[in-house]
Design a protein around this motif. Structure first.
Motif, PDB file in Angstrom:
ATOM      1  N   ASP B   1       0.836  -1.196   0.000  1.00 52.30           N
ATOM      2  CA  ASP B   1       0.000   0.000   0.000  1.00 52.30           C
ATOM      3  C   ASP B   1       0.871   1.246   0.000  1.00 52.30           C
ATOM      4  O   ASP B   1       1.903   1.287   0.659  1.00 52.30           O
ATOM      5  CB  ASP B   1      -0.893   0.055   1.251  1.00 52.30           C
ATOM      6  CG  ASP B   1      -1.954  -1.038   1.235  1.00 52.30           C
ATOM      7  OD1 ASP B   1      -2.276  -1.552   2.303  1.00 52.30           O
ATOM      8  OD2 ASP B   1      -2.426  -1.359   0.134  1.00 52.30           O
ATOM      9  N   THR B   4       0.918   7.113   3.613  1.00 49.97           N
ATOM     10  CA  THR B   4       0.376   8.444   3.886  1.00 49.97           C
ATOM     11  C   THR B   4       1.095   9.031   5.089  1.00 49.97           C
ATOM     12  O   THR B   4       1.566   8.301   5.959  1.00 49.97           O
ATOM     13  CB  THR B   4      -1.135   8.393   4.174  1.00 49.97           C
ATOM     14  OG1 THR B   4      -1.356   7.627   5.364  1.00 49.97           O
ATOM     15  CG2 THR B   4      -1.898   7.764   3.021  1.00 49.97           C
ATOM     16  N   TYR B  87      -7.778   8.767  10.532  1.00 46.86           N
ATOM     17  CA  TYR B  87      -6.843   8.032   9.690  1.00 46.86           C
ATOM     18  C   TYR B  87      -7.082   8.349   8.216  1.00 46.86           C
ATOM     19  O   TYR B  87      -8.216   8.280   7.742  1.00 46.86           O
ATOM     20  CB  TYR B  87      -7.021   6.521   9.873  1.00 46.86           C
ATOM     21  CG  TYR B  87      -6.753   6.004  11.261  1.00 46.86           C
ATOM     22  CD1 TYR B  87      -7.807   5.775  12.148  1.00 46.86           C
ATOM     23  CD2 TYR B  87      -5.460   5.724  11.687  1.00 46.86           C
ATOM     24  CE1 TYR B  87      -7.577   5.283  13.419  1.00 46.86           C
ATOM     25  CE2 TYR B  87      -5.225   5.224  12.955  1.00 46.86           C
ATOM     26  CZ  TYR B  87      -6.289   5.006  13.811  1.00 46.86           C
ATOM     27  OH  TYR B  87      -6.051   4.511  15.070  1.00 46.86           O
ATOM     28  N   ILE B  89      -6.139   6.953   4.584  1.00 45.47           N
ATOM     29  CA  ILE B  89      -5.712   5.645   4.067  1.00 45.47           C
ATOM     30  C   ILE B  89      -5.895   5.615   2.560  1.00 45.47           C
ATOM     31  O   ILE B  89      -6.932   6.049   2.046  1.00 45.47           O
ATOM     32  CB  ILE B  89      -6.544   4.516   4.706  1.00 45.47           C
ATOM     33  CG1 ILE B  89      -6.426   4.561   6.224  1.00 45.47           C
ATOM     34  CG2 ILE B  89      -6.106   3.166   4.176  1.00 45.47           C
ATOM     35  CD1 ILE B  89      -7.446   3.704   6.931  1.00 45.47           C
ATOM     36  N   HIS B  91      -6.448   3.251  -0.630  1.00 44.39           N
ATOM     37  CA  HIS B  91      -6.996   1.920  -0.845  1.00 44.39           C
ATOM     38  C   HIS B  91      -7.322   1.716  -2.309  1.00 44.39           C
ATOM     39  O   HIS B  91      -8.031   2.515  -2.910  1.00 44.39           O
ATOM     40  CB  HIS B  91      -8.249   1.748   0.002  1.00 44.39           C
ATOM     41  CG  HIS B  91      -8.825   0.387  -0.058  1.00 44.39           C
ATOM     42  ND1 HIS B  91      -8.107  -0.734   0.269  1.00 44.39           N
ATOM     43  CD2 HIS B  91     -10.046  -0.057  -0.399  1.00 44.39           C
ATOM     44  CE1 HIS B  91      -8.872  -1.803   0.119  1.00 44.39           C
ATOM     45  NE2 HIS B  91     -10.058  -1.415  -0.279  1.00 44.39           N
ATOM     46  N   LEU B  97      -7.089  -2.876   4.129  1.00 47.17           N
ATOM     47  CA  LEU B  97      -7.096  -1.482   4.549  1.00 47.17           C
ATOM     48  C   LEU B  97      -6.002  -1.353   5.592  1.00 47.17           C
ATOM     49  O   LEU B  97      -6.084  -1.951   6.662  1.00 47.17           O
ATOM     50  CB  LEU B  97      -8.454  -1.144   5.143  1.00 47.17           C
ATOM     51  CG  LEU B  97      -8.891   0.314   5.173  1.00 47.17           C
ATOM     52  CD1 LEU B  97      -9.019   0.868   3.775  1.00 47.17           C
ATOM     53  CD2 LEU B  97     -10.200   0.448   5.915  1.00 47.17           C
ATOM     54  N   SER B  98      -4.938  -0.591   5.262  1.00 47.89           N
ATOM     55  CA  SER B  98      -3.796  -0.482   6.168  1.00 47.89           C
ATOM     56  C   SER B  98      -3.828   0.848   6.913  1.00 47.89           C
ATOM     57  O   SER B  98      -3.816   1.906   6.287  1.00 47.89           O
ATOM     58  CB  SER B  98      -2.488  -0.599   5.380  1.00 47.89           C
ATOM     59  OG  SER B  98      -2.399  -1.875   4.783  1.00 47.89           O
ATOM     60  N   PHE B  99      -3.840   0.764   8.222  1.00 50.35           N
ATOM     61  CA  PHE B  99      -3.935   1.950   9.061  1.00 50.35           C
ATOM     62  C   PHE B  99      -2.545   2.401   9.500  1.00 50.35           C
ATOM     63  O   PHE B  99      -1.730   1.597   9.919  1.00 50.35           O
ATOM     64  CB  PHE B  99      -4.773   1.661  10.306  1.00 50.35           C
ATOM     65  CG  PHE B  99      -6.235   1.513  10.042  1.00 50.35           C
ATOM     66  CD1 PHE B  99      -6.745   0.333   9.537  1.00 50.35           C
ATOM     67  CD2 PHE B  99      -7.101   2.558  10.301  1.00 50.35           C
ATOM     68  CE1 PHE B  99      -8.096   0.193   9.288  1.00 50.35           C
ATOM     69  CE2 PHE B  99      -8.457   2.432  10.062  1.00 50.35           C
ATOM     70  CZ  PHE B  99      -8.957   1.247   9.547  1.00 50.35           C
TER      71      PHE B  99
END
Lengths: 110, 109
Positions: B1, B4, B87, B89, B91, B97-99
């Motif tokens: 991913d 951010t 958050y 993210i 996607h 879904l990577s936090f």
């Protein structure tokens, strides 16, 4: 409308005991399902995800396993809990557009 | 991913707008920009998402830079109930879904 149920809300378990957390989804078919864990003061870590019955993908090696015996049921398990398994466990499902999270289970291993 | 970057924390006064920045310089053409927020002891809650155009909903607005390398979540009038970790993210069409660490928003009465 779609809803997600996760239980129990809190759980205190001794080290070495088994674990079973259940998550069910209503109002949707063939959802993608997820288990996340959040350690105290940390971000969310994806543990497992499933795109269909019996299909489980593991993101990190660990002491836990997941199963999806039915389309809208996702179970997180452990045969023997470790202290490091303590945390806030969240189930989620996704469809087009976004993810919906359950209310979480706070697990304390003592 | 794609990664951010968000500020660790922001403070706001009640009834004032809050602008939460997010940098995502490595965003790809298929990445959607999602925002979630997490109130204490609760699961994350979907706020808004967008691809290229600015988006508005009942919770917030999302302003996306023309080059898509940054975006800003706008809470128009902060209330005490908006105090949460927000958050940002990226996607795409994978399942995950990577936090990150998010931005902790504090609202002063």
């Amino acid at each position: 409308s779609q809803t997600i149920h996760q239980w129990p809300a809190t759980l205190v378990q001794p080290v070495g005991s088994p674990l079973s957390l259940e998550c069910t989804v209503e109002g949707t078919s063939n959802p993608n399902l997820y288990w996340y864990r959040q350690a105290a003061g940390r971000g969310l870590q994806l543990l497992f995800y499933s795109v269909g019955i019996g299909q489980i993908s593991s993101e990190v090696p660990q002491n836990l396993s997941a199963s999806r015996p039915q389309d809208r049921q996702f179970i997180l398990s452990s045969k023997k809990l470790l202290l490091s398994d303590s945390g806030f466990y969240l189930c989620a499902w996704s469809a087009l557009g976004g993810y919906t999270f359950g209310s979480g289970t706070r697990l304390t291993v003592v | 991913d794609a990664k951010t970057t968000q500020p660790n924390s922001m403070e706001s006064n009640e009834e004032e707008p809050v602008h939460l920045p997010c940098n995502h310089s490595t965003i790809s053409g298929t990445d959607y920009i999602h925002w979630y927020r997490q109130l204490p002891s609760q699961g994350p809650e979907y706020v808004i998402h967008g691809l290229t155009s600015n988006v508005n909903n009942r919770m917030a607005s999302l302003a996306i830079a023309e080059d898509r390398k940054s975006s800003t979540l706008i809470l128009h009038r902060a209330t005490l109930r908006d105090a949460a970790v927000y958050y940002c993210i990226l996607h795409s069409n994978d399942y995950k879904l990577s936090f990150g660490a998010g931005t902790t928003v504090t609202v002063r009465a």
